[in-house]
Scaffold this motif. Structure first.
Motif, short mmCIF file in Angstrom:
data_model
loop_
_atom_site.label_atom_id
_atom_site.label_comp_id
_atom_site.label_asym_id
_atom_site.label_seq_id
_atom_site.Cartn_x
_atom_site.Cartn_y
_atom_site.Cartn_z
N THR A 141 16.67 5.90 4.70
CA THR A 141 15.88 5.76 3.48
C THR A 141 15.93 4.27 3.12
O THR A 141 16.79 3.55 3.61
CB THR A 141 16.49 6.55 2.31
N ILE A 171 0.08 4.22 -7.32
CA ILE A 171 0.56 5.37 -6.53
C ILE A 171 -0.45 5.72 -5.43
O ILE A 171 -0.08 5.94 -4.28
CB ILE A 171 0.84 6.58 -7.45
N THR A 224 -0.19 3.24 -2.62
CA THR A 224 1.06 3.07 -1.87
C THR A 224 1.65 4.36 -1.32
O THR A 224 2.45 4.31 -0.39
CB THR A 224 2.14 2.38 -2.74
N LYS A 225 1.30 5.50 -1.88
CA LYS A 225 1.92 6.76 -1.43
C LYS A 225 0.92 7.60 -0.63
O LYS A 225 -0.28 7.57 -0.90
CB LYS A 225 2.39 7.60 -2.63
N ARG A 226 1.44 8.30 0.33
CA ARG A 226 0.61 9.24 1.10
C ARG A 226 1.02 10.66 0.72
O ARG A 226 2.18 11.01 0.89
CB ARG A 226 0.83 9.04 2.61
N PHE A 227 0.12 11.44 0.16
CA PHE A 227 0.44 12.82 -0.22
C PHE A 227 -0.81 13.68 -0.10
O PHE A 227 -1.93 13.16 -0.05
CB PHE A 227 1.02 12.86 -1.64
N ARG A 282 -4.47 13.27 -1.88
CA ARG A 282 -4.71 11.86 -2.24
C ARG A 282 -6.18 11.48 -2.00
O ARG A 282 -6.83 10.92 -2.87
CB ARG A 282 -3.78 10.98 -1.42
N GLU A 329 -0.71 -4.60 -0.09
CA GLU A 329 0.55 -3.87 -0.17
C GLU A 329 1.44 -4.01 1.07
O GLU A 329 2.61 -4.38 0.96
CB GLU A 329 0.25 -2.39 -0.43
N ARG A 337 13.65 -0.64 -3.40
CA ARG A 337 12.31 -0.06 -3.48
C ARG A 337 11.57 -0.55 -4.72
O ARG A 337 10.40 -0.90 -4.67
CB ARG A 337 12.46 1.46 -3.56
#
Lengths: 237, 228
Positions: free
Chosen positions: A69, B50, B53-56, B59, B127, B141
């Motif tokens: 992580t 979000i 930057t995030k993969r969900f 999306r 990013e 982070r």
């Protein structure tokens, strides 16, 4: 003591780009990674530099397992410095860019100032200290990235084809700095296409091809390994 | 021609004399547009970050909806919010219809997709490189995320200013949800429409000049930010 990569496998878009059974990199030495384009050199460097968390297998630094992580790798990332082939500069002064690693580690202001001043002088960047880092030439940018990586006095130094943006004089300066760091017992991992650079800086070589290790071992012995000399890539080297 | 010249001179007189009626309309417009832009920024900035930057799962669906809403006509946005705020609507009990707060809600609906989409694009563009560089410098982070935001600061400010410009110039929401009530919900755009139809071209022109001046300031600020 070694930095061990055990059963490392990395996939990208469903395709395997890296597959290593076991790789031992000697700590306190300089390991050179060579190989043709697309061999997986930068992917391996990113994993070794603790920047990748999405891969199979384990990394062990002197017996200590590296987490998967960002929080788990932070401890190791804070002991590292990375010099990229195409460094990214933040929209701030050269000085602020170089000081970033120290600020992130919450080093006291006076101590940080002194360290930044010293490394800027060492790389001949003092005159550019207050210039916005985005306005620098390719060579100057690379020098700032070297200063930014070394200012934190890292135990591990990861370098991705550093000489591609530098002139002969700057390459010589960078080589001297890396040799100096090696003298101090730092572990250096360097990607290069340049045989002279590999021979000058390296103690150990990993030759990658199509995501796999074609040959690895002490330099210069590995250059006589049949796996390498009898491969079609020998001509390339 | 005389009519135009007379109207223009009347408009200038109103502006120079700082006519209280003109000022009231200008201040109300600035108030509702600033508030709706502020609220949309508070939600749109993290949402854009979000999404960038995030993969969900879902999306891409959210991004598609956002992009479709970018072209949403303001009267349609007004109509939807009207359905909620009208006496028969589920929020009817709040009695917000034909208040300046209703205009804020409507403008929020109009400007949220715009700010979110602009922030998303600004962050998506930078990013990967900036985040990885931050991590390689030892960032946690959160520190890496803050450094990416810092790097996108001019583009984010640009997104907020562009959003403000969009709601300041809209008329559909203000007319439908505000009702163009003098001294209460009359904004620059609705007042221009009304005064023109009433024949008070000078008053409308005075407001038009103010709107033009604000647009000019907004565009100058945007240009300056893009150059950074």
């Amino acid at each position: 003591m070694n930095y061990i990569c055990r059963n490392i496998r990395k996939e990208y878009d469903g395709k395997e780009i890296l597959s290593l059974s076991e790789l031992h990199l000697p700590l306190g030495k300089t390991t050179v990674i060579m190989g043709p384009n697309g061999a997986g050199k930068t992917s391996l460097l990113r994993i070794l530099a603790f920047l990748e968390t999405d891969y199979f297998g384990d990394l062990l630094v002197a017996g200590e397992k590296v987490g998967k992580t960002l929080e788990g790798t932070k401890k190791f990332r804070r002991r590292s410095g990375v010099i990229w082939q195409r460094p990214v500069m933040y929209n701030m002064s050269v000085r602020a860019n170089v000081a970033l690693g120290l600020r992130l580690r919450r080093v006291k202001a006076e101590e940080a100032e002194a360290k930044v001043d010293a490394i800027l002088a060492k790389l001949g960047l003092t005159q550019l200290a207050h210039v916005n880092a985005k306005r620098l030439s390719g060579g100057e940018t690379q020098k700032v990235s070297i200063a930014r990586a070394l200012v934190v006095d890292p135990e591990f130094i990861f370098v991705d084809e550093p000489s591609s943006n530098l002139d002969i004089e700057a390459i010589e300066l960078m080589h001297r700095l890396l040799l100096e760091e090696k003298e101090k017992g730092k572990t250096i991992v360097l990607i290069t296409h340049n045989l002279a650079e590999a021979k000058r800086l390296g103690d150990y070589l990993v030759f990658l091809n199509q995501g796999q290790v074609l040959a690895s071992g002490e330099l210069p012995e590995v250059f006589s390994a049949p796996a390498l000399t009898e491969s079609p890539y020998w001509r390339y080297i | 021609m005389d009519y135009l010249a007379n109207s223009f001179s009347h408009a200038l007189k109103l502006l120079v004399a700082m006519d209280p009626e003109v000022l009231e309309v200008v201040f109300l417009s600035l108030k509702v547009s600033s508030l709706s832009t502020l609220l949309a920024s508070v939600l749109g900035l993290p949402l854009g970050f979000i999404l960038a930057t995030k993969r969900f799962t879902g999306r891409q669906g959210i991004i598609s909806v956002l992009n479709s809403l970018l072209g949403l006509p303001t009267v349609v946005a007004g109509l939807f919010v009207y359905a909620f705020l009208s006496r028969q609507g589920i929020l009817g009990v709040l009695g917000l219809l034909f208040t300046w707060q209703a205009i804020v809600i409507g403008q929020f609906v109009v400007v949220l997709p715009l700010i979110t989409a602009l922030v998303l694009n600004a962050i998506k563009e930078i990013e990967e490189g900036y985040r990885e560089t931050a991590l390689s410098l030892g960032a946690s982070r959160w520190q890496a995320a803050l450094l990416v935001l810092w790097e996108a600061r001019f583009a984010i400010s640009g997104a907020i200013i562009a959003g403000f410009g969009r709601v300041l110039g809209e008329v559909g929401v203000s007319m439908m949800l505000g009702g163009n009530i003098a001294g209460s919900t009359r904004t620059l755009t609705t007042a221009i429409a009304l005064e023109t139809s009433k024949g008070d071209f000078g008053f409308a022109l005075a407001l038009g000049l103010v709107l033009l001046l604000i647009s000019f300031i907004i565009n100058t600020a945007l240009h300056w930010l893009r150059e950074r």
